[in-house]
Design a protein around this motif. Structure first.
Motif, mmCIF file in Angstrom:
data_model
loop_
_atom_site.group_PDB
_atom_site.id
_atom_site.type_symbol
_atom_site.label_atom_id
_atom_site.label_comp_id
_atom_site.label_asym_id
_atom_site.label_seq_id
_atom_site.Cartn_x
_atom_site.Cartn_y
_atom_site.Cartn_z
ATOM 1 N N PHE A 1 3.163 0.034 -6.955
ATOM 2 C CA PHE A 1 2.500 1.339 -7.021
ATOM 3 C C PHE A 1 1.028 1.119 -7.337
ATOM 4 O O PHE A 1 0.694 0.524 -8.358
ATOM 5 C CB PHE A 1 3.165 2.205 -8.104
ATOM 6 N N ARG A 2 0.158 1.568 -6.433
ATOM 7 C CA ARG A 2 -1.290 1.390 -6.634
ATOM 8 C C ARG A 2 -1.972 2.744 -6.780
ATOM 9 O O ARG A 2 -1.971 3.537 -5.841
ATOM 10 C CB ARG A 2 -1.901 0.676 -5.432
ATOM 11 N N THR A 3 -2.582 2.982 -7.935
ATOM 12 C CA THR A 3 -3.381 4.200 -8.095
ATOM 13 C C THR A 3 -4.821 3.910 -7.658
ATOM 14 O O THR A 3 -5.194 2.742 -7.476
ATOM 15 C CB THR A 3 -3.370 4.676 -9.559
ATOM 16 N N GLY A 4 -5.612 4.954 -7.483
ATOM 17 C CA GLY A 4 -6.999 4.788 -7.035
ATOM 18 C C GLY A 4 -7.073 4.165 -5.648
ATOM 19 O O GLY A 4 -8.092 3.603 -5.254
ATOM 20 N N SER A 5 -5.981 4.275 -4.902
ATOM 21 C CA SER A 5 -5.904 3.655 -3.570
ATOM 22 C C SER A 5 -5.958 4.762 -2.516
ATOM 23 O O SER A 5 -4.937 5.224 -2.017
ATOM 24 C CB SER A 5 -4.600 2.841 -3.481
ATOM 25 N N ARG A 6 -7.172 5.226 -2.240
ATOM 26 C CA ARG A 6 -7.351 6.353 -1.302
ATOM 27 C C ARG A 6 -7.457 5.848 0.127
ATOM 28 O O ARG A 6 -8.272 4.965 0.421
ATOM 29 C CB ARG A 6 -8.614 7.133 -1.655
#
Ligand SMILES: Cc1cc2nc3c(=O)[nH]c(=O)nc-3n(C[C@H](O)[C@H](O)[C@H](O)COP(=O)(O)OP(=O)(O)OC[C@H]3O[C@@H](n4cnc5c(N)ncnc54)[C@H](O)[C@@H]3O)c2cc1C
Length: 421
Positions: A222-227
């Motif tokens: 799970f990668r956040t900040g991955s737009r």
């Protein structure tokens, strides 16, 4: 294509989470990308600095009949985090007359409850309910008020509030057929299907955090900040995804699911036909601790507030299809809504407790007959790219149930388990 060995799921709302979990638990390598610092999208909890406590971004009511949501909740082991009255009981207050009643459909499918004045809507007769059957055969272009008489008491006291809450669209514009489907899957199944279920703590504790836990157990990343910024295609397949953090090449045997909101998907896929008209939801939260014997929620007829929910430390109001309120200053809105809350829960109107107003301008797509025509299937013209999200063609309104069902459908498509819906 045959079952992919790696899938990028873009968007960690309920649709993306349902898709990612299904794939990971089937042994597929999953990377779930989320632009925001956290998962949950339009269904999550956060600490509100003004109120000094955790709140949900909106009041999300689940019903026992929500099959996809219940399957998801079991998948993530979160049944025990749900609470509620345990029976199908819906208390209402009419602000115009002060009358109160409790809608109590009987458990089974044969609706004998309409014969019992103590179970049906005050001011209605058993015959008042019959015209609702016309919803099920409504033409695709019909709106709710073309099928049900807007002048009838039952319309004002039952069908209108249910239609507006379920479709997040005013009854004058909302699809009669889609509303008919909601009624068929809820009241049409009997009271056991209508038992309301609410998160004991908050939306994230029930629907988001346990899902992320399960995903990591199943070796999903799970990668956040991955737009996601753009997509690249080669003939009939997706070849690369360009994220803020770098480019991911999509190799043979790999695939992606786009589970972002409709306007973002339309920007990323310029020839995509997707819903492009939206409706607002306004929520008001009042910091006040209630006794455990107060109602779980009250439906307000003829007020500005529509549904008031009792939560830990908070009374929380939902107004759907609330575009008329979106530009009203919060300082004006808070006392108007509080008067409805105080009446619904028999509280003193003064003083108003600490409050917060949360406005979601584009909460969901508008469930009009024209917008329903714009909902795409899960399958795209690219062999290794599927779509998910509450706005895709689930046959359901933009709800938790629809979002989760869309995630399951997109994952099943890539797993070769189902045709596109
Ligand atoms: C105030 C409010 C009240 C509601 N009340 C109810 C209710 O009572 N009952 C009910 O059933 N439903 C309710 N809903 C609807 C329900 O919340 C939604 O249908 C559901 O959460 C949508 O899930 P989703 O995964 O389709 O989309 P989203 O939750 O919008 O998820 C999309 C995700 O994609 C991410 N994203 C966007 N762009 C990018 C990008 N470029 N790259 C990577 N990630 C990106 C977003 O940050 C987001 O996390 C309500 C909604 C709101 C807003």
């Amino acid at each position: 294509m045959s079952q992919p060995h790696r899938v990028h799921v873009v968007g960690a709302g309920l649709a993306g989470l349902a898709a990612a979990l299904t794939l990971a638990q089937s042994g597929v390598g999953v990377v779930l990308h989320e632009a925001a610092p956290q998962a949950g999208g339009r269904c999550r909890s956060y600490v509100d600095a003004k109120l000094g406590c955790r709140i949900d971004n909106g009041n999300h009511l689940l019903l026992a009949a929500n099959r996809a949501a219940m399957r998801y909740i079991d998948l993530i082991g979160a049944r025990a985090t749900l609470t509620g009255p345990g029976v199908a009981e819906y208390p209402f207050l009419d602000r115009a007359t002060g009358e109160r009643w409790v809608l109590r459909p009987n458990a089974g499918k044969i609706p004998w409850w309409v014969l019992a004045p103590s179970r049906r809507v005050k001011g209605t007769s058993p015959f008042s309910y019959l015209p609702a059957r016309r919803l099920m055969q409504a033409p695709a272009q019909a709106v709710v008020t073309e099928i049900l008489d807007p002048a009838a008491t039952i319309f004002r006291r039952l069908w209108q509030p249910l239609a507006v809450a379920a479709l997040n669209t005013e009854a004058e514009a909302g699809s009669a057929r889609l509303f008919g489907e909601v009624v068929r899957q809820s009241l049409g199944q009997g009271g056991a299907a209508c038992i309301p279920l609410l998160p004991r703590e908050g939306l994230s504790e029930t629907l988001i955090d346990p899902a992320l836990g399960k995903l990591s157990t199943a070796h999903g990343a799970f990668r956040t900040g991955s737009r996601l910024r753009s997509l690249a295609f080669e003939s009939d397949r997706l070849a690369a995804l360009d994220f803020d953090g770098g480019v991911e090449t999509v190799l043979e045997g790999e695939a992606a699911i786009l589970a972002v909101p409709a306007p973002i998907a339309a920007r990323l896929l310029p020839d995509l036909v997707a819903p492009d008209e939206f409706r607002a939801i306004v929520n008001a939260h009042y910091r006040i601790a209630m006794h455990g014997d107060a109602p779980w929620f009250v439906g307000v007829i003829g007020g500005t507030a529509e549904w008031v929910f009792r939560k830990p430390e908070i009374l929380s109001v939902t107004v759907s299809a609330a575009d008329r309120l979106i530009d009203m200053p919060a300082e004006e809105l808070a006392p108007i809504l509080w008067r409805d809350v105080a009446a619904a829960f028999d509280l003193a109107a003064e003083p108003m407790p600490p409050w917060q107003i949360v406005k979601e301008k584009r909460a969901t797509f508008a469930a009009t007959p024209a917008q329903l025509q714009r909902r795409p299937k899960a399958a795209t013209r690219w062999t290794n790219l599927a779509l998910a999200g509450d706005w895709t063609d689930t046959g359901l309104p933009a709800t938790i149930e629809g979002a989760i069902a869309s995630g399951f459908a997109a994952a099943d498509l890539l797993l070769g388990r189902a045709e596109s819906r």
